[in-house]
Design a protein around this motif. Structure first.
Motif, PDB file in Angstrom:
ATOM      1  N   GLY A   1       0.814  -1.216   0.000  1.00 53.76           N
ATOM      2  CA  GLY A   1       0.000   0.000   0.000  1.00 53.76           C
ATOM      3  C   GLY A   1       0.840   1.254   0.000  1.00 53.76           C
ATOM      4  N   THR A   2       0.539   2.164   0.917  1.00 50.19           N
ATOM      5  CA  THR A   2       1.239   3.453   0.966  1.00 50.19           C
ATOM      6  C   THR A   2       2.682   3.332   1.457  1.00 50.19           C
ATOM      7  N   THR A   3       3.063   2.150   1.956  1.00 54.75           N
ATOM      8  CA  THR A   3       4.442   1.969   2.427  1.00 54.75           C
ATOM      9  C   THR A   3       5.356   1.371   1.361  1.00 54.75           C
ATOM     10  N   LEU A   4       4.840   1.176   0.140  1.00 50.83           N
ATOM     11  CA  LEU A   4       5.652   0.566  -0.923  1.00 50.83           C
ATOM     12  C   LEU A   4       6.910   1.391  -1.210  1.00 50.83           C
ATOM     13  N   ARG A   5       6.771   2.699  -1.318  1.00 50.77           N
ATOM     14  CA  ARG A   5       7.917   3.572  -1.599  1.00 50.77           C
ATOM     15  C   ARG A   5       8.979   3.423  -0.503  1.00 50.77           C
ATOM     16  N   ASP A   6       8.551   3.461   0.775  1.00 51.45           N
ATOM     17  CA  ASP A   6       9.486   3.288   1.896  1.00 51.45           C
ATOM     18  C   ASP A   6      10.221   1.956   1.777  1.00 51.45           C
TER      19      ASP A   6
ATOM     20  N   CYS B   1      21.605  11.312   1.075  1.00 47.78           N
ATOM     21  CA  CYS B   1      20.441  10.930   0.285  1.00 47.78           C
ATOM     22  C   CYS B   1      19.549  12.144   0.062  1.00 47.78           C
ATOM     23  N   ASP B   2      18.622  12.014  -0.887  1.00 44.30           N
ATOM     24  CA  ASP B   2      17.683  13.096  -1.156  1.00 44.30           C
ATOM     25  C   ASP B   2      16.242  12.659  -0.949  1.00 44.30           C
ATOM     26  N   GLN B   3      16.053  11.505  -0.341  1.00 42.59           N
ATOM     27  CA  GLN B   3      14.720  10.982  -0.056  1.00 42.59           C
ATOM     28  C   GLN B   3      14.676  10.541   1.402  1.00 42.59           C
ATOM     29  N   ALA B   4      13.710  11.042   2.152  1.00 37.16           N
ATOM     30  CA  ALA B   4      13.622  10.752   3.583  1.00 37.16           C
ATOM     31  C   ALA B   4      13.539   9.251   3.860  1.00 37.16           C
ATOM     32  N   GLU B   5      12.979   8.497   2.933  1.00 38.42           N
ATOM     33  CA  GLU B   5      12.866   7.047   3.106  1.00 38.42           C
ATOM     34  C   GLU B   5      14.231   6.377   3.224  1.00 38.42           C
TER      35      GLU B   5
ATOM     36  N   VAL C   1      20.115  15.381   2.562  1.00 33.97           N
ATOM     37  CA  VAL C   1      20.541  16.702   2.102  1.00 33.97           C
ATOM     38  C   VAL C   1      19.280  17.539   1.921  1.00 33.97           C
ATOM     39  N   GLY C   2      19.073  18.486   2.831  1.00 31.44           N
ATOM     40  CA  GLY C   2      17.836  19.260   2.858  1.00 31.44           C
ATOM     41  C   GLY C   2      17.506  19.950   1.555  1.00 31.44           C
ATOM     42  N   GLU C   3      18.474  20.561   0.927  1.00 31.78           N
ATOM     43  CA  GLU C   3      18.231  21.317  -0.306  1.00 31.78           C
ATOM     44  C   GLU C   3      17.908  20.411  -1.495  1.00 31.78           C
ATOM     45  N   ALA C   4      18.213  19.137  -1.398  1.00 29.90           N
ATOM     46  CA  ALA C   4      17.929  18.199  -2.483  1.00 29.90           C
ATOM     47  C   ALA C   4      16.741  17.299  -2.159  1.00 29.90           C
ATOM     48  N   ALA C   5      16.268  17.364  -0.918  1.00 25.08           N
ATOM     49  CA  ALA C   5      15.235  16.433  -0.446  1.00 25.08           C
ATOM     50  C   ALA C   5      13.959  16.557  -1.247  1.00 25.08           C
ATOM     51  N   GLU C   6      13.356  15.402  -1.470  1.00 26.24           N
ATOM     52  CA  GLU C   6      12.097  15.353  -2.187  1.00 26.24           C
ATOM     53  C   GLU C   6      11.129  14.452  -1.446  1.00 26.24           C
ATOM     54  N   ASN C   7       9.869  14.693  -1.718  1.00 30.21           N
ATOM     55  CA  ASN C   7       8.815  13.893  -1.112  1.00 30.21           C
ATOM     56  C   ASN C   7       7.624  13.956  -2.051  1.00 30.21           C
ATOM     57  N   ASP C   8       7.050  12.831  -2.373  1.00 22.97           N
ATOM     58  CA  ASP C   8       5.908  12.803  -3.287  1.00 22.97           C
ATOM     59  C   ASP C   8       4.716  13.577  -2.753  1.00 22.97           C
ATOM     60  N   GLU C   9       4.608  13.686  -1.437  1.00 24.14           N
ATOM     61  CA  GLU C   9       3.471  14.386  -0.846  1.00 24.14           C
ATOM     62  C   GLU C   9       3.742  15.882  -0.669  1.00 24.14           C
ATOM     63  N   GLY C  10       4.861  16.389  -1.122  1.00 19.32           N
ATOM     64  CA  GLY C  10       5.192  17.807  -0.975  1.00 19.32           C
ATOM     65  C   GLY C  10       6.550  17.953  -0.320  1.00 19.32           C
TER      66      GLY C  10
END
Length: 177
Positions: free
Chosen positions: A55-60, A84-88, A103-112
């Motif tokens: 479910g929603t944990t697939l990306r993690d 890394c650039d993804q919190a997961e 890396v905060g300036e490169a970090a991404e998140n699908d939810e914003g």
């Protein structure tokens, strides 16, 4: 590329493409920002059953438990830390034995954008003009490593190198098919 015993930073990211799937890349840099090693995975395509079960944990799961550990295990160069650039990806520090920093300036998140509440228990360390979000238990180690990377010009740009290298590898695979 040759092995090294000097301090290194591994840069790790995963890209998703609707057609190919999830592909991870790990670029290892020396203190001057030059590549020492590069690894990437073949695209991972979870089955429909995996999508339903995770479910929603697939990306993690894919980033932090499947792709990341594979790349770190394949890496022949001893890593001092991983950016890394993804919190997961932060979950890699629990299994990899290497401190992992977002890396905060490169970090991404699908939810914003990544928010402070997503980084509870993290401290901040500066590296080449960027802010690293580091689990508190690794702060002292990462500060020591970051302090020795004074010749690193940009802590964000290596992620773009990984994305471009993955695109190139994928285009070579499709040309060979």
């Amino acid at each position: 590329m040759a092995q090294t015993t000097e301090l290194t930073i591994g840069y790790f990211t995963v890209i998703f493409d609707e057609h190919t799937g999830w592909t991870g890349g790990l670029l290892v840099l020396n203190r001057g920002g030059r590549p020492v090693e590069f690894q990437c995975t073949l695209p991972v395509r979870p089955s429909r059953a995996h999508e339903i079960l995770f479910g929603t944990t697939l990306r993690d799961h894919l980033i932090g438990e499947v792709i990341g550990p594979i790349l770190i295990k394949k890496c022949r160069t001893p890593l001092s830390m991983v950016c890394c650039d993804q919190a997961e990806s932060l979950s890699l520090s629990a299994s990899g034995g290497v401190p992992v920093a977002l890396v905060g300036e490169a970090a991404e998140n699908d939810e914003g954008p990544i928010t402070n509440d997503m980084l509870v228990g993290a401290s901040r360390v500066k590296l080449a003009g960027a802010t690293l979000h580091v689990p508190i238990e690794h702060t002292e180690t990462v500060e020591g490593i970051a302090g020795r990377f004074v010749d690193l010009v940009d802590a964000v740009e290596p992620f773009e190198r990984i994305r471009e290298a993955i695109k190139e590898a994928q285009s070579q695979i499709s040309r060979a098919s």
